[in-house]
Design a protein around this motif. Structure first.
Motif, PDB file in Angstrom:
ATOM      1  N   ILE A 174      19.688  26.176  16.890  1.00 48.08           N
ATOM      2  CA  ILE A 174      20.285  26.753  18.100  1.00 48.08           C
ATOM      3  C   ILE A 174      21.088  25.711  18.869  1.00 48.08           C
ATOM      4  O   ILE A 174      22.242  25.948  19.248  1.00 48.08           O
ATOM      5  N   ILE A 175      20.507  24.538  19.123  1.00 51.68           N
ATOM      6  CA  ILE A 175      21.211  23.551  19.941  1.00 51.68           C
ATOM      7  C   ILE A 175      22.409  22.992  19.191  1.00 51.68           C
ATOM      8  O   ILE A 175      23.467  22.729  19.780  1.00 51.68           O
ATOM      9  N   ALA A 176      22.293  22.824  17.858  1.00 51.05           N
ATOM     10  CA  ALA A 176      23.424  22.330  17.077  1.00 51.05           C
ATOM     11  C   ALA A 176      24.558  23.346  17.079  1.00 51.05           C
ATOM     12  O   ALA A 176      25.733  22.993  17.251  1.00 51.05           O
ATOM     13  N   GLU A 177      24.234  24.611  16.905  1.00 49.08           N
ATOM     14  CA  GLU A 177      25.257  25.658  16.944  1.00 49.08           C
ATOM     15  C   GLU A 177      25.885  25.750  18.328  1.00 49.08           C
ATOM     16  O   GLU A 177      27.092  25.941  18.467  1.00 49.08           O
ATOM     17  N   MET A 178      25.062  25.651  19.349  1.00 50.42           N
ATOM     18  CA  MET A 178      25.548  25.776  20.724  1.00 50.42           C
ATOM     19  C   MET A 178      26.569  24.681  21.039  1.00 50.42           C
ATOM     20  O   MET A 178      27.618  24.944  21.636  1.00 50.42           O
ATOM     21  N   ILE A 179      26.268  23.452  20.612  1.00 49.41           N
ATOM     22  CA  ILE A 179      27.197  22.348  20.860  1.00 49.41           C
ATOM     23  C   ILE A 179      28.436  22.478  19.986  1.00 49.41           C
ATOM     24  O   ILE A 179      29.547  22.158  20.409  1.00 49.41           O
ATOM     25  N   GLY A 180      28.251  22.975  18.760  1.00 43.48           N
ATOM     26  CA  GLY A 180      29.378  23.129  17.849  1.00 43.48           C
ATOM     27  C   GLY A 180      29.315  22.236  16.632  1.00 43.48           C
ATOM     28  O   GLY A 180      30.330  22.027  15.953  1.00 43.48           O
ATOM     29  N   VAL A 181      28.133  21.692  16.340  1.00 44.99           N
ATOM     30  CA  VAL A 181      27.976  20.812  15.185  1.00 44.99           C
ATOM     31  C   VAL A 181      28.146  21.627  13.905  1.00 44.99           C
ATOM     32  O   VAL A 181      27.455  22.626  13.713  1.00 44.99           O
ATOM     33  N   PRO A 182      29.055  21.251  13.007  1.00 35.07           N
ATOM     34  CA  PRO A 182      29.254  22.000  11.761  1.00 35.07           C
ATOM     35  C   PRO A 182      27.975  22.030  10.929  1.00 35.07           C
ATOM     36  O   PRO A 182      27.154  21.103  10.969  1.00 35.07           O
ATOM     37  N   LEU A 183      27.817  23.107  10.174  1.00 28.59           N
ATOM     38  CA  LEU A 183      26.606  23.327   9.401  1.00 28.59           C
ATOM     39  C   LEU A 183      26.279  22.154   8.477  1.00 28.59           C
ATOM     40  O   LEU A 183      25.127  21.742   8.370  1.00 28.59           O
ATOM     41  N   ASP A 184      27.314  21.600   7.829  1.00 29.02           N
ATOM     42  CA  ASP A 184      27.053  20.545   6.842  1.00 29.02           C
ATOM     43  C   ASP A 184      26.700  19.204   7.481  1.00 29.02           C
ATOM     44  O   ASP A 184      26.357  18.255   6.779  1.00 29.02           O
ATOM     45  N   ARG A 185      26.761  19.101   8.820  1.00 29.58           N
ATOM     46  CA  ARG A 185      26.421  17.844   9.498  1.00 29.58           C
ATOM     47  C   ARG A 185      25.205  17.966  10.401  1.00 29.58           C
ATOM     48  O   ARG A 185      24.814  16.998  11.056  1.00 29.58           O
ATOM     49  N   ARG A 186      24.588  19.136  10.445  1.00 28.65           N
ATOM     50  CA  ARG A 186      23.471  19.337  11.378  1.00 28.65           C
ATOM     51  C   ARG A 186      22.254  18.503  11.018  1.00 28.65           C
ATOM     52  O   ARG A 186      21.594  17.942  11.884  1.00 28.65           O
ATOM     53  N   GLU A 187      21.920  18.432   9.757  1.00 32.62           N
ATOM     54  CA  GLU A 187      20.719  17.705   9.371  1.00 32.62           C
ATOM     55  C   GLU A 187      20.850  16.225   9.697  1.00 32.62           C
ATOM     56  O   GLU A 187      19.858  15.564  10.007  1.00 32.62           O
ATOM     57  N   THR A 188      22.074  15.706   9.653  1.00 34.87           N
ATOM     58  CA  THR A 188      22.290  14.310  10.027  1.00 34.87           C
ATOM     59  C   THR A 188      21.895  14.087  11.482  1.00 34.87           C
ATOM     60  O   THR A 188      21.172  13.140  11.815  1.00 34.87           O
ATOM     61  N   PHE A 189      22.370  14.983  12.364  1.00 34.67           N
ATOM     62  CA  PHE A 189      22.017  14.884  13.776  1.00 34.67           C
ATOM     63  C   PHE A 189      20.512  14.973  13.971  1.00 34.67           C
ATOM     64  O   PHE A 189      19.894  14.127  14.620  1.00 34.67           O
ATOM     65  N   LEU A 190      19.917  16.018  13.419  1.00 34.77           N
ATOM     66  CA  LEU A 190      18.512  16.289  13.687  1.00 34.77           C
ATOM     67  C   LEU A 190      17.611  15.220  13.086  1.00 34.77           C
ATOM     68  O   LEU A 190      16.567  14.890  13.647  1.00 34.77           O
ATOM     69  N   GLY A 191      18.028  14.651  11.962  1.00 32.70           N
ATOM     70  CA  GLY A 191      17.251  13.566  11.367  1.00 32.70           C
ATOM     71  C   GLY A 191      17.202  12.355  12.273  1.00 32.70           C
ATOM     72  O   GLY A 191      16.152  11.712  12.421  1.00 32.70           O
ATOM     73  N   HIS A 192      18.324  12.035  12.919  1.00 34.23           N
ATOM     74  CA  HIS A 192      18.339  10.893  13.839  1.00 34.23           C
ATOM     75  C   HIS A 192      17.488  11.166  15.075  1.00 34.23           C
ATOM     76  O   HIS A 192      16.830  10.249  15.593  1.00 34.23           O
TER      77      HIS A 192
END
Length: 387
Positions: free
Chosen positions: A137-155
């Motif tokens: 939800i938060i990644a979509e809300m900000i606009g993080v592309p699907l193929d880069r979401r796990e990178t964000f959330l992993g950090h």
């Protein structure tokens, strides 16, 4: 001969979380203004003291604390007037309407995650449900592309567990830089090609001709991706364990979903995902016959305050029907959590869908706590979905 007081409040050590409630009681009752000289901090723990301290920004500020020196501007580490300016601008983009419109999509994601568990008798609720739900939800809300979401959330997940022997700034530096790098890339993309997302809305936010600086946008998105992901994940995980350990209350919510919003407030009170807010003293601050000198680190211990029997009747009793819950889990005053409405929405939908599908789930084992100096979270919650 009187024996010396051996009491130590040290949230930096891994074993702290196993006995935190007992430690918080001694902190409130015997050491309402506590000084840990070895770690270099003071702690305020009684409800009214913490509630009042949030208003004394002139004496107990946030901009000088260690975390603020190693991060881009964030609302929870800024004080008025700069805080007010930034909050007003980001509020133009992060609106109640934008949050409210997320509910149907949030409910679809929750359903999809539980659909993926069909046919399974067991799962790790944190990995399979509590983490991906707010993360997506938060990644979509900000606009993080699907193929880069796990990178964000992993950090962001790297920020939870901390080594007490490493300075706070050093511990968060590497994952923070990786998150900023990803957001800088996204910021450049949205500047060239705006979309219907929060990053684009932040770029467009304006009050009387004033716009957000790039570092302010990056800092706010960083705060959202960290707090909006890990905090809500912890809330759902902690709450699920509390219900499993109180099956009568779990049954009550499964039979009457209208009680879930109040239950979420009790979960926040009883096991708040964020245990304390750090401050830095600017002026001498007197309390309970002692004085915090200027230039000292101060912890406003939300979690201890939320269990204070001076404020709550029978505070160690988890009660989803507890009325009029005035708690501090989401802050108070100028630093009240801007994402509180989103966290509450996500938790409500999470428990509505979970209890509708699996009303009798139970723990397969009592989960341990993540070793963290600031977070209260279970690393994994293994449950039997059938009950």
């Amino acid at each position: 001969m009187k024996r010396p007081d051996r009491f130590v409040y040290d949230p930096y050590v891994p074993e702290f979380h196993a006995h935190s409630h007992e430690t918080y009681q001694r902190l409130r009752d015997e050491h309402p203004l506590y000084h840990n000289a070895e770690r270099g901090f003071w702690a305020i723990s009684r409800f009214e003291d913490v509630w009042n301290a949030t208003s004394h920004i002139d004496a107990l500020g946030t901009e000088e604390i260690e975390e603020a020196q190693s991060l881009l501007p964030m609302l929870n580490f800024l004080d008025p007037p700069r805080h007010n300016r930034l909050r007003a601008l980001v509020s133009r983009a992060f609106t109640f309407r934008r949050v409210g419109e997320m509910e149907p999509h949030l409910r679809r994601i929750a359903g999809e995650l539980l659909d993926a568990l069909e046919g399974q008798s067991e799962c790790d609720l944190v990995e399979d449900f509590a983490t991906p739900l707010p993360g997506r939800i938060i990644a979509e809300m900000i606009g993080v592309p699907l193929d880069r979401r796990e990178t964000f959330l992993g950090h962001t997940r790297k920020m939870l567990s901390t080594n007490p022997d490493i300075a706070i700034a050093d511990g968060i530096r590497e994952p923070s830089e990786r998150i900023y790098e990803e957001f800088r890339l996204l910021l450049d993309e949205r500047r060239s090609a705006p979309c219907d997302d929060l990053m684009s809305a932040l770029l467009d936010a304006e009050i009387e001709g004033e716009r957000l600086l790039d570092d302010e946008i990056l800092g706010f998105c960083y705060q959202l991706i960290v707090a909006g992901n890990d905090t809500t994940t912890s809330l759902i995980g902690n709450g699920a364990v509390l219900l499993a350990n109180h099956p009568d209350q779990q049954k009550r919510l499964a039979e009457d979903a209208s009680k879930i919003p109040n239950a979420v407030e009790e979960m926040l009170r009883y096991e708040p995902p964020a245990q304390a807010l750090p401050r830095q003293s600017r002026l001498p601050y007197a309390l309970h016959g002692d004085t915090i000198p200027p230039g000292e680190r101060v912890l406003l211990v939300w979690a201890a305050a939320n269990l204070d029997d001076r404020e709550f009747a029978d505070p160690e009793r988890f009660d989803v029907t507890r009325p009029n819950i005035r708690h501090l889990a989401l802050g108070h005053g100028v630093h009240f959590c801007l994402g509180a409405s989103l966290a509450r929405l996500e938790a409500r939908v999470a428990f509505e869908t979970l209890l509708e599908r699996h009303p009798n789930y139970r723990l397969l084992e009592e989960p341990g706590w993540v070793p963290s100096r600031w977070a209260r979270a279970h690393g994994r919650v293994r449950i039997d979905l059938r009950g």
